[in-house]
Design a protein around this motif. Sequence first.
Motif, PDB file in Angstrom:
ATOM      1  N   ILE A   1     -11.005  -4.557  -5.961  1.00  0.00           N
ATOM      2  CA  ILE A   1     -10.730  -4.454  -7.148  1.00  0.00           C
ATOM      3  C   ILE A   1      -9.095  -4.394  -7.386  1.00  0.00           C
ATOM      4  CG2 ILE A   1     -10.897  -2.555  -8.735  1.00  0.00           C
ATOM      5  CD1 ILE A   1     -13.414  -1.720  -7.367  1.00  0.00           C
ATOM      6  N   ARG A   2      -8.860  -5.251  -8.453  1.00  0.00           N
ATOM      7  CA  ARG A   2      -7.083  -4.968  -8.708  1.00  0.00           C
ATOM      8  C   ARG A   2      -6.812  -4.800 -10.127  1.00  0.00           C
ATOM      9  NH1 ARG A   2      -3.880  -9.499  -9.823  1.00  0.00           N
ATOM     10  NH2 ARG A   2      -1.665  -9.012  -9.698  1.00  0.00           N
ATOM     11  N   ILE A   3      -6.345  -3.716 -10.109  1.00  0.00           N
ATOM     12  CA  ILE A   3      -5.926  -3.613 -11.513  1.00  0.00           C
ATOM     13  C   ILE A   3      -4.487  -4.091 -11.844  1.00  0.00           C
ATOM     14  CG2 ILE A   3      -5.094  -1.636 -13.135  1.00  0.00           C
ATOM     15  CD1 ILE A   3      -8.034  -1.319 -12.752  1.00  0.00           C
ATOM     16  N   LYS A   4      -4.362  -4.651 -12.899  1.00  0.00           N
ATOM     17  CA  LYS A   4      -2.903  -5.400 -13.174  1.00  0.00           C
ATOM     18  C   LYS A   4      -2.182  -4.459 -14.143  1.00  0.00           C
ATOM     19  CE  LYS A   4      -4.828 -10.044 -12.978  1.00  0.00           C
ATOM     20  NZ  LYS A   4      -4.998 -11.280 -13.774  1.00  0.00           N
ATOM     21  N   PRO A   5      -1.417  -3.718 -13.480  1.00  0.00           N
ATOM     22  CA  PRO A   5      -0.476  -2.781 -14.226  1.00  0.00           C
ATOM     23  C   PRO A   5       0.636  -3.156 -14.701  1.00  0.00           C
ATOM     24  CG  PRO A   5      -0.284  -2.004 -12.094  1.00  0.00           C
ATOM     25  CD  PRO A   5      -1.289  -3.494 -12.143  1.00  0.00           C
TER      26      PRO A   5
END
Length: 186
Positions: free
Chosen positions: A135-139
């Motif tokens: 899981i990768r959040i692109k902040p």
Amino acid sequence: MVKAYRQEHIYKHPWERVTSASWRKFADAENKRVLSHILQVDTLNQSLDPSSGKLYTTRAITVHCPGPWFVRRIVGEDICHCLESSVVDAKSRSMQLTSRNISLQKFIEVEEKTRYDPHPDNPTGWTICQQETRIRIKPLSALASMAEKVEQRCADRFLQNSVKSREVMERICKYLEAESSSTLGL
């Protein structure tokens, strides 16, 4: 930042039964109650390669967004569309599934890989399931610490849903076992 985890589970059922259960897990009404985050599953493509005997399937899966409510508010959506690609090789007794989100990609990337193989200690009676999720959040850089918390929350939700999925798979395997016993007159 990427949140990743791996899980392994041993089904005390033969590979054929477990892979049959995998195909059925979204269809049964009882399972829909347990897997309530799954809204819809549609088969988009299915083909059998005559030379290799492998079955290739692509399914569209629509789910409730697994993240916290405030993230859904920011994103403006509460559903996510995913694509699942699977390869079943009956000759080598292997089933591999890869699921990825195809919506919300500018905010989050999720990839889940699942593999079912005969267990090496009991290849005719047990099946080993190996699952890996990333899981990768692109902040924005200012939101990096919040992104890590969101990734952890998403990972926690995926782990909870994995437990539910295994329960459903076990229930279907027991149903299939009973069904085959009654068909054989045992």
